[in-house]
Design a protein around this motif. Structure first.
Motif, PDB file in Angstrom:
ATOM      1  N   VAL A 140      -6.402 -41.722 -10.435  1.00 31.69           N
ATOM      2  CA  VAL A 140      -5.888 -43.063 -10.727  1.00 31.69           C
ATOM      3  C   VAL A 140      -6.212 -43.489 -12.156  1.00 31.69           C
ATOM      4  N   LEU A 178       0.794 -48.068  -7.289  1.00 34.20           N
ATOM      5  CA  LEU A 178      -0.350 -47.490  -6.576  1.00 34.20           C
ATOM      6  C   LEU A 178       0.067 -47.021  -5.190  1.00 34.20           C
ATOM      7  N   GLY A 180      -8.079 -48.493  -8.220  1.00 32.66           N
ATOM      8  CA  GLY A 180      -7.001 -49.344  -8.719  1.00 32.66           C
ATOM      9  C   GLY A 180      -7.439 -50.785  -8.879  1.00 32.66           C
TER      10      GLY A 180
END
Length: 233
Positions: free
Chosen positions: A29, A44, A165
């Motif tokens: 990520v 995401l 995230g």
């Protein structure tokens, strides 16, 4: 061991507070965000869906296989073979190192929580085992089966990156957790498939892959050596 104790063990293994070191890994990520590939919750969501079907499925397969092997007792050569086969299915050196680092952390915590000769046999055969293999062994030692080990592995493959995230991009944690719950059906299917192959010879285990994740891992490793990053991978 009672079903309640076994279930509690799997919950503990999948808990972000379990000191296995997963909190320092973003699962790709961080690199994806730095490249503008993940900017919002919708991005995401797409990333996590792909990650679960690739890296998550692979980790579930080997966690289930390790749980199956631990429950029936295997010679040291089997543990070495299982570890080598997961290496072969992980083309990125950075991802292999991240897996072994998390395996090392999980071993330390697992020794304290569920000390077992089976864990020591694994470590005698392969001193730095991959994380999914350690996870499967600990799940079995705690009384859980291959499917439960696969569920924990698959969940960890997306729960850590989802948290990354939030930490990296300030995403709404409620929205991000909603995305994770959307993966329930996929996670169930992946766990069922992993449990179905748990007794196969290591060389015959499935090999789902995601070249994009491998490339992100290698790029992150290179950038991590050049500048400070929040996550190790």
């Amino acid at each position: 061991m009672s079903p309640v104790r076994a279930g509690l063990a799997v919950l503990a293994l999948a808990d972000a507070r379990f000191p296995g070191g997963g909190h320092v890994h973003s699962g790709g990520v961080e690199e994806a965000a730095s490249r503008g590939l993940i900017r919002d919750v919708a991005d995401l969501r797409e990333f996590l869906h792909g990650r679960l079907r690739a890296a998550g499925a692979l980790q579930a397969v080997f966690a289930a296989a390790a749980a199956h092997a631990a429950a029936r007792g295997v010679p040291g050569g089997h543990w070495r073979e299982l570890d080598v086969e997961l290496d072969a299915r992980t083309p990125s050196p950075a991802q292999r190192e991240a897996s072994r680092a998390q395996g090392r952390g999980t071993v330390r915590a697992g020794r304290a929580a569920w000390p077992s000769p089976v864990l020591e046999e694994l470590l005698a055969a392969t001193p730095r085992p991959h994380h999914p293999i350690v996870l499967g062994v600990l799940a079995a030692v705690a009384g859980s089966g291959p499917r439960e080990a696969a569920l924990a592995a698959g969940y960890l493959a997306v729960s850590g990156p989802s948290s990354a995230g939030v930490r990296l991009l300030g995403m709404d944690p409620f929205a991000v957790n909603a995305v994770v719950t959307e993966l329930a059906d996929d996670l169930d299917r992946i766990a069922d498939e992993a449990a179905a192959t748990a007794g196969a010879a290591p060389a015959e285990l499935p090999a789902p892959g995601a070249p994009a994740l491998d490339l992100l891992a290698e790029a992150h490793d290179r950038h991590h050596r050049e500048e400070v990053r929040l996550f190790a991978s």
